[in-house]
Design a protein around this motif. Sequence first.
Motif, mmCIF file in Angstrom:
data_model
loop_
_atom_site.group_PDB
_atom_site.id
_atom_site.type_symbol
_atom_site.label_atom_id
_atom_site.label_comp_id
_atom_site.label_asym_id
_atom_site.label_seq_id
_atom_site.Cartn_x
_atom_site.Cartn_y
_atom_site.Cartn_z
ATOM 1 N N ASN A 20 1.386 6.937 -6.578
ATOM 2 C CA ASN A 20 0.248 7.806 -6.880
ATOM 3 C C ASN A 20 0.590 9.273 -6.668
ATOM 4 O O ASN A 20 0.066 10.156 -7.359
ATOM 5 C CB ASN A 20 -0.954 7.424 -6.018
ATOM 6 C CG ASN A 20 -1.595 6.121 -6.459
ATOM 7 O OD1 ASN A 20 -1.459 5.716 -7.613
ATOM 8 N ND2 ASN A 20 -2.292 5.465 -5.552
ATOM 9 N N ILE A 21 1.461 9.558 -5.688
ATOM 10 C CA ILE A 21 1.873 10.938 -5.429
ATOM 11 C C ILE A 21 2.494 11.550 -6.684
ATOM 12 O O ILE A 21 2.317 12.741 -6.972
ATOM 13 C CB ILE A 21 2.864 10.989 -4.250
ATOM 14 C CG1 ILE A 21 2.131 10.675 -2.936
ATOM 15 C CG2 ILE A 21 3.553 12.357 -4.163
ATOM 16 C CD1 ILE A 21 3.039 10.556 -1.739
ATOM 17 N N THR A 72 0.830 -1.205 0.000
ATOM 18 C CA THR A 72 0.000 0.000 0.000
ATOM 19 C C THR A 72 0.864 1.254 0.000
ATOM 20 O O THR A 72 0.597 2.216 -0.735
ATOM 21 C CB THR A 72 -0.927 0.020 1.229
ATOM 22 O OG1 THR A 72 -1.780 -1.129 1.200
ATOM 23 C CG2 THR A 72 -1.788 1.277 1.256
ATOM 24 N N GLN A 73 1.917 1.260 0.819
ATOM 25 C CA GLN A 73 2.810 2.413 0.886
ATOM 26 C C GLN A 73 3.483 2.655 -0.457
ATOM 27 O O GLN A 73 3.601 3.803 -0.917
ATOM 28 C CB GLN A 73 3.870 2.192 1.967
ATOM 29 C CG GLN A 73 4.833 3.361 2.146
ATOM 30 C CD GLN A 73 4.126 4.620 2.591
ATOM 31 O OE1 GLN A 73 3.549 4.652 3.667
ATOM 32 N NE2 GLN A 73 4.165 5.667 1.778
ATOM 33 N N ILE A 115 2.378 1.793 -3.480
ATOM 34 C CA ILE A 115 1.391 2.281 -4.445
ATOM 35 C C ILE A 115 1.030 3.729 -4.154
ATOM 36 O O ILE A 115 0.876 4.552 -5.071
ATOM 37 C CB ILE A 115 0.131 1.392 -4.443
ATOM 38 C CG1 ILE A 115 0.484 -0.039 -4.847
ATOM 39 C CG2 ILE A 115 -0.936 1.963 -5.363
ATOM 40 C CD1 ILE A 115 1.115 -0.161 -6.214
ATOM 41 N N ASN A 116 0.929 4.073 -2.875
ATOM 42 C CA ASN A 116 0.647 5.468 -2.511
ATOM 43 C C ASN A 116 1.762 6.397 -2.973
ATOM 44 O O ASN A 116 1.507 7.507 -3.461
ATOM 45 C CB ASN A 116 0.450 5.591 -0.998
ATOM 46 C CG ASN A 116 -0.882 5.048 -0.530
ATOM 47 O OD1 ASN A 116 -1.786 4.832 -1.333
ATOM 48 N ND2 ASN A 116 -1.008 4.823 0.758
ATOM 49 N N ASP A 117 3.011 5.961 -2.794
ATOM 50 C CA ASP A 117 4.150 6.770 -3.243
ATOM 51 C C ASP A 117 4.105 6.975 -4.757
ATOM 52 O O ASP A 117 4.418 8.069 -5.255
ATOM 53 C CB ASP A 117 5.466 6.094 -2.853
ATOM 54 C CG ASP A 117 5.716 6.137 -1.349
ATOM 55 O OD1 ASP A 117 5.049 6.931 -0.662
ATOM 56 O OD2 ASP A 117 6.577 5.383 -0.868
ATOM 57 N N ASP A 155 -7.057 -3.966 -2.086
ATOM 58 C CA ASP A 155 -7.612 -3.939 -0.731
ATOM 59 C C ASP A 155 -8.631 -5.068 -0.561
ATOM 60 O O ASP A 155 -8.657 -5.748 0.468
ATOM 61 C CB ASP A 155 -8.302 -2.588 -0.457
ATOM 62 C CG ASP A 155 -7.349 -1.418 -0.613
ATOM 63 O OD1 ASP A 155 -6.399 -1.342 0.174
ATOM 64 O OD2 ASP A 155 -7.550 -0.610 -1.522
#
Length: 211
Positions: free
Chosen positions: A136-137, A129-130, A132-134, A178
């Motif tokens: 997405n940023i 998740t971390q 993928i979030n990075d 998720d």
Amino acid sequence: MDSIIPIGQKNTFAEYMILFGADNCPPMLDKDLEWSDQNKKYAELSAAEKIQADCDMKATNIILQGLPADIYSLVNHHRVAKDLWERVQLLMQGASLTKQERECKLYDAFDKFTHIKGETLHKYYLRFTQLINDMNIYNMKLEQFQVNTKFLNSLPPEWSKFVTDVKLVKDLHTTNFDQLHTYLEQHELHANEVRLLRERNQDPLAFVANQ
């Protein structure tokens, strides 16, 4: 630099930092002396200018309080919090990577992402998740199918049966990882049993004993 507090926090946080580093805290800047150095008295500022000056002084002092002595001696002449913080970042972290370099590193991390031996499904999910979030940023676009496939195929062998099952019941083009995590979490106990059985059977003596 974990102890540095962003501008906008209550003053009590700054006081806590000062107290915490009281034994070796560097000298603090004084607003009256600071403004006299600039040939303009603090009292002559407008209300808005005073608020800005106070905020900048507090932010500067907070940043200085969190610095090691060698870094402090190189930046204590800066009087604007933004300039000070940028200089500190340059000294402590090196020049910032370009957007392209960061994207390359993130794509490489995605390609090499895999399960770490001994970690739970939840920790594996949090790491993914971390990442993928990075990505997405930086607006790095990945197909949903690509993300889901990576999440499933990077799990260890004990998950193979459950990965196959979830691929049969979930559309990897429309679902998200998720939901895949929620589905797989129901089977973690069985996956762990498969792993333990496989580990025992890798030992020839244990295999004979089981037979």
